[in-house]
Design a protein around this motif. Structure first.
Motif, PDB file in Angstrom:
ATOM      1  N   GLU A 288       0.805  -1.220   0.000  1.00  0.00           N
ATOM      2  CA  GLU A 288       0.000   0.000   0.000  1.00  0.00           C
ATOM      3  C   GLU A 288       0.841   1.275   0.000  1.00  0.00           C
ATOM      4  OE1 GLU A 288      -1.120   0.954   4.606  1.00  0.00           O
ATOM      5  OE2 GLU A 288      -1.948  -0.897   3.762  1.00  0.00           O
ATOM      6  N   ALA A 289       2.167   1.136  -0.004  1.00  0.00           N
ATOM      7  CA  ALA A 289       3.059   2.290   0.082  1.00  0.00           C
ATOM      8  C   ALA A 289       3.074   3.084  -1.215  1.00  0.00           C
ATOM      9  CB  ALA A 289       4.468   1.832   0.427  1.00  0.00           C
ATOM     10  N   GLU A 290       3.407   4.368  -1.092  1.00  0.00           N
ATOM     11  CA  GLU A 290       3.618   5.256  -2.232  1.00  0.00           C
ATOM     12  C   GLU A 290       5.122   5.488  -2.360  1.00  0.00           C
ATOM     13  OE1 GLU A 290       1.272   8.794  -1.938  1.00  0.00           O
ATOM     14  OE2 GLU A 290      -0.540   7.691  -1.359  1.00  0.00           O
ATOM     15  N   TYR A 291       5.691   4.986  -3.443  1.00  0.00           N
ATOM     16  CA  TYR A 291       7.144   5.009  -3.612  1.00  0.00           C
ATOM     17  C   TYR A 291       7.582   6.231  -4.408  1.00  0.00           C
ATOM     18  CZ  TYR A 291       6.843   0.238  -1.893  1.00  0.00           C
ATOM     19  OH  TYR A 291       6.594  -0.869  -1.124  1.00  0.00           O
ATOM     20  N   PRO A 292       8.813   6.734  -4.113  1.00  0.00           N
ATOM     21  CA  PRO A 292       9.763   6.245  -3.112  1.00  0.00           C
ATOM     22  C   PRO A 292       9.311   6.621  -1.700  1.00  0.00           C
ATOM     23  CG  PRO A 292      10.603   8.242  -4.107  1.00  0.00           C
ATOM     24  CD  PRO A 292       9.354   7.889  -4.867  1.00  0.00           C
ATOM     25  N   CYS A 293       9.735   5.823  -0.734  1.00  0.00           N
ATOM     26  CA  CYS A 293       9.444   6.107   0.662  1.00  0.00           C
ATOM     27  C   CYS A 293      10.632   5.675   1.513  1.00  0.00           C
ATOM     28  CB  CYS A 293       8.147   5.450   1.114  1.00  0.00           C
ATOM     29  SG  CYS A 293       8.038   3.691   0.806  1.00  0.00           S
ATOM     30  N   ILE A 294      10.485   5.804   2.816  1.00  0.00           N
ATOM     31  CA  ILE A 294      11.578   5.522   3.751  1.00  0.00           C
ATOM     32  C   ILE A 294      11.271   4.267   4.551  1.00  0.00           C
ATOM     33  CG2 ILE A 294      12.783   6.330   5.825  1.00  0.00           C
ATOM     34  CD1 ILE A 294      13.709   7.876   3.501  1.00  0.00           C
ATOM     35  N   LEU A 295      12.219   3.353   4.588  1.00  0.00           N
ATOM     36  CA  LEU A 295      12.154   2.165   5.441  1.00  0.00           C
ATOM     37  C   LEU A 295      13.176   2.337   6.538  1.00  0.00           C
ATOM     38  CD1 LEU A 295      11.090  -0.799   5.886  1.00  0.00           C
ATOM     39  CD2 LEU A 295      13.106  -1.529   4.576  1.00  0.00           C
ATOM     40  N   LYS A 296      12.719   2.245   7.797  1.00  0.00           N
ATOM     41  CA  LYS A 296      13.639   2.425   8.923  1.00  0.00           C
ATOM     42  C   LYS A 296      13.254   1.509  10.071  1.00  0.00           C
ATOM     43  CE  LYS A 296      12.778   6.815   9.482  1.00  0.00           C
ATOM     44  NZ  LYS A 296      12.689   8.185  10.049  1.00  0.00           N
ATOM     45  N   PRO A 297      14.207   1.158  10.924  1.00  0.00           N
ATOM     46  CA  PRO A 297      13.864   0.364  12.110  1.00  0.00           C
ATOM     47  C   PRO A 297      13.120   1.219  13.131  1.00  0.00           C
ATOM     48  CG  PRO A 297      16.204   0.907  12.108  1.00  0.00           C
ATOM     49  CD  PRO A 297      15.663   1.388  10.810  1.00  0.00           C
ATOM     50  N   GLU A 298      12.262   0.580  13.917  1.00  0.00           N
ATOM     51  CA  GLU A 298      11.522   1.321  14.939  1.00  0.00           C
ATOM     52  C   GLU A 298      12.466   1.979  15.935  1.00  0.00           C
ATOM     53  OE1 GLU A 298       8.565  -1.044  16.853  1.00  0.00           O
ATOM     54  OE2 GLU A 298       7.241  -1.044  15.106  1.00  0.00           O
ATOM     55  N   LEU A 299      13.563   1.313  16.260  1.00  0.00           N
ATOM     56  CA  LEU A 299      14.563   1.852  17.180  1.00  0.00           C
ATOM     57  C   LEU A 299      15.895   1.929  16.454  1.00  0.00           C
ATOM     58  CD1 LEU A 299      13.713  -0.153  20.437  1.00  0.00           C
ATOM     59  CD2 LEU A 299      13.117   2.224  19.934  1.00  0.00           C
ATOM     60  N   GLY A 300      16.565   3.046  16.616  1.00  0.00           N
ATOM     61  CA  GLY A 300      17.862   3.179  15.968  1.00  0.00           C
ATOM     62  C   GLY A 300      18.273   4.634  15.851  1.00  0.00           C
TER      63      GLY A 300
END
Length: 264
Positions: free
Chosen positions: A103-115
């Motif tokens: 369901e994402a609209e690309y480009p987008c950001i993928l990141k860890p919840e903690l970091g």
């Protein structure tokens, strides 16, 4: 512990980075310090540890800023921070979040919840790329997939907050050499110190309404000028230490020290 000793010495006051404590036995304030030495975190995990053990730390002789552990835990987590912002009625001032890669609209950001420091954070351009980076395990509970706000300009603001009231702030505007990037994997072109519109400060105040302490927020402005806060670090950040003029940073710490009483 961050190796900030040289930079902090340039403040010309008694701010130091020399306690390498991340849990375990409670440390004693350094010998020779005046009674009531502050213990302030420069890592998210340490901020949570201080909040959880503030009574022990006070009994050991430290000054501690009172904040509930669950508030620190919520703000430092990039997924729960977004939900928290929605609950506070300011979800539009944070990135749109996608529940699945489909369901994402690309480009987008993928990141860890903690970091921190951009570790394992990526600009992604397809569902297949998300699947590869997450090893086919899906997003929750480890990953956050969210809106990418393009543009070369990014802000990092350090705020001194007491029970939701913004006592002081220092805001740094950075220009980078790319439109779509993950810091620090981008080249800085310049930076400058800027003010913050009152409307944006009001949003930040709502987001930090249950917080006390020093924190830093990362944000950008969308094409229509609207605010998009993408992270909250409930601790001292490197912008204050390395980029901010030393007299200005010193003034922020002096404000913290001046407002101290037993209720903090």
């Amino acid at each position: 512990m961050m190796k900030w000793a040289r930079e902090l010495k340039q403040y010309g006051c008694a701010v130091k980075s020399e306690i390498n404590w991340q849990g375990g036995p409670v440390p004693k304030p350094p010998e020779g310090t005046q009674p009531g030495c502050w213990l302030l975190p420069n890592q998210d995990g340490v901020a949570l540890e201080i909040a959880a053990r503030q009574r022990e730390l006070r009994e050991a002789g430290w000054r501690i800023i009172s904040v509930e552990p669950h508030v620190v835990s919520t703000l430092r987590n990039k997924a729960s921070m977004l939900e928290y912002a929605k609950e506070k009625g300011i979800g539009a001032s944070t990135p749109r979040c996608f529940g699945t890669a489909g369901e994402a609209e690309y480009p987008c950001i993928l990141k860890p919840e903690l970091g921190t420091f951009g570790k394992d954070t990526h600009v992604v351009r397809s569902e297949e790329e998300v699947d590869r980076l997450t090893r086919g395990e899906g997003l929750a509970p480890k990953w956050v997939l969210q809106e990418l706000v393009p543009g070369r300009l990014e802000y990092s603001i350090t705020l001194l907050v007491l029970k939701g009231v913004v006592v002081d702030y220092v805001n740094t505007l950075y220009e980078y050499d790319g439109e779509e990037y993950v810091w620090p994997f981008v080249k800085e072109v310049r930076h400058e110190y800027v003010s913050v519109p009152q409307a944006h400060l009001d949003v930040m105040r709502i987001l930090l309404s249950e917080f006390s302490g020093i924190c830093c927020l990362g944000y950008k402005l969308r094409g229509d000028g609207s605010l998009c806060i993408f992270e909250v670090n409930p601790r001292i950040g490197g912008d204050l230490v390395f980029e901010c003029p030393k007299p200005r940073a010193r003034a922020l710490f002096e404000k913290l020290d001046a407002m101290f009483d037993e209720r903090i």
